[in-house]
Design an enzyme around this catalytic site. Structure first.
Site, PDB file in Angstrom:
ATOM      1  N   CYS A 113       5.590 -23.760   1.959  1.00 16.76           N
ATOM      2  CA  CYS A 113       4.126 -23.811   1.975  1.00 16.76           C
ATOM      3  C   CYS A 113       3.511 -23.666   3.370  1.00 16.76           C
ATOM      4  O   CYS A 113       2.376 -23.223   3.507  1.00 16.76           O
ATOM      5  CB  CYS A 113       3.664 -25.110   1.341  1.00 16.76           C
ATOM      6  N   HIS A 259      -3.407 -23.630   2.532  1.00 14.63           N
ATOM      7  CA  HIS A 259      -2.414 -23.339   1.500  1.00 14.63           C
ATOM      8  C   HIS A 259      -2.982 -23.669   0.128  1.00 14.63           C
ATOM      9  O   HIS A 259      -3.504 -24.768  -0.102  1.00 14.63           O
ATOM     10  CB  HIS A 259      -1.148 -24.148   1.763  1.00 14.63           C
ATOM     11  N   ASN A 289      -0.018 -20.698  -7.267  1.00 19.53           N
ATOM     12  CA  ASN A 289       0.532 -21.094  -5.973  1.00 19.53           C
ATOM     13  C   ASN A 289       1.717 -20.176  -5.648  1.00 19.53           C
ATOM     14  O   ASN A 289       2.784 -20.301  -6.232  1.00 19.53           O
ATOM     15  CB  ASN A 289       0.974 -22.558  -6.044  1.00 19.53           C
TER      16      ASN A 289
END
Length: 332
Positions: A113, A259, A289
């Protein structure tokens, strides 16, 4: 000085919609999934499509879009936690497939991430040291291949994708100073336990955590509560450190691209940090994501839709698996 000179992304053709998930998990509704994680559609890598394949596709897209000669690339960085092989480095394979000179350095690094921020920091260092002038940074991940078919929480969140960023001595966005950090004490909060040297063979074992989530040894496990608490603990202080290190005040930041973990987490971060809604990017609807690619995808989306314009100062930040985090300011 280091700049972003080119930026694009690639998403696989196969789609997983909320309607598809509801067919598999009838106790959910389409609206419930969308409200909880902010995702309507995820792109899923093909059965034989790897992170290396997606990395090649996104790099070729970048070359075409910005008229870049691969012979001008003198370093290749690939951020992935799903490499094509244990060894060799997928970045070395991409060097050959993309026609990048053999004089170019190339390596993979395993980070999720916060991966694109770490990669930008490494690229800036390579430029500052005179090792390279044009660094191709690729982020590429096929997390969905690591998800158990019954893991509806993670299936609703994650999608596959890749992004490519050319970092050079000139460009359209100057890269500022970095704040980076890590805490391996939280490693078990986001982990795949088997498949590598520590536990090479699959076990088929699973346990249930305190939140009722099933933890499969052989698939991705995320302790959502602990990751959420870590994020709320680290992001406010990281933001302040980034501002101090770059001699900025919060009022001087025109936009925030963090993020894209999930909608609930991002909204909570925005409220805790008291950031204006119209300056804070949230858009996971069509991608989910995509781990290390979310920030680059977000930046490209903002540029294409004029959310970021020339003269803007934009804070970017990544946080998650590792545990790790990183942030900087981009001056457009």
């Amino acid at each position: 000085m280091a700049y972003i000179k080119a930026l694009t992304y690639y998403l696989p053709e196969q789609l997983l919609t909320n309607e598809d998930l509801v067919k598999e998990f009838p106790d959910w509704s389409v609206d419930k999934i969308a409200q909880k994680v902010g995702v309507n559609t995820r792109h899923i890598a093909g059965e034989n499509e790897t992170a290396g394949d997606m990395g090649e596709k996104v790099a070729r897209k970048l070359f075409e879009e910005y008229h870049i000669d691969p012979q001008t690339i003198d370093f290749l960085l690939l951020c992935t936690q799903s490499p094509d092989y244990f060894l060799p480095s997928t970045a070395c394979i991409l060097q050959e497939r993309l026609g990048i000179p053999k004089t170019a350095g190339a390596f993979d690094y395993n980070l999720g991430c916060s991966g694109c921020v770490y990669g930008m920091a490494v690229a800036k260092g390579l430029l500052a040291a005179g090792i390279a002038k044009n660094v191709l940074l690729i982020t590429s991940e096929t997390y969905t291949k690591y998800l158990h078919p019954s893991d509806k929480s993670n299936l609703s969140i994650f999608g596959d994708g890749a992004a490519a960023c050319l970092i050079s001595t000139e460009g359209f966005a100057e890269i500022g100073d970095f704040v980076l950090g890590s805490d391996g004490g939280g490693a078990n909060n986001l982990i795949i336990k088997t498949g590598m040297a520590r536990h090479k063979a699959m076990t088929g074992k699973y346990t249930t955590d305190e939140e009722g989530h099933v933890n499969f040894d052989d698939y991705l496990y995320m302790n959502g509560g602990n990751v959420f608490n870590f994020t709320l603990d680290i992001v406010p202080s990281m933001m302040n450190d980034v501002l101090v290190k770059n001699n900025f005040t919060q009022e001087q930041i025109d936009y925030y691209v963090f993020h894209q973990a999930n909608k609930f987490m991002l909204n909570t971060i925005r409220k805790v940090c008291r950031l204006p809604k119209d300056k804070f990017y949230i858009n996971l609807e069509e991608t989910g994501n995509t781990v290390s690619s979310t920030i680059f995808i977000g930046l490209k989306d903002c540029l294409e839709n004029s959310l970021i314009q020339k003269g803007n100062s934009v804070m970017i930040a990544g946080f998650g698996v590792g545990l790790s985090w990183g942030g900087t300011i981009l001056k457009f």
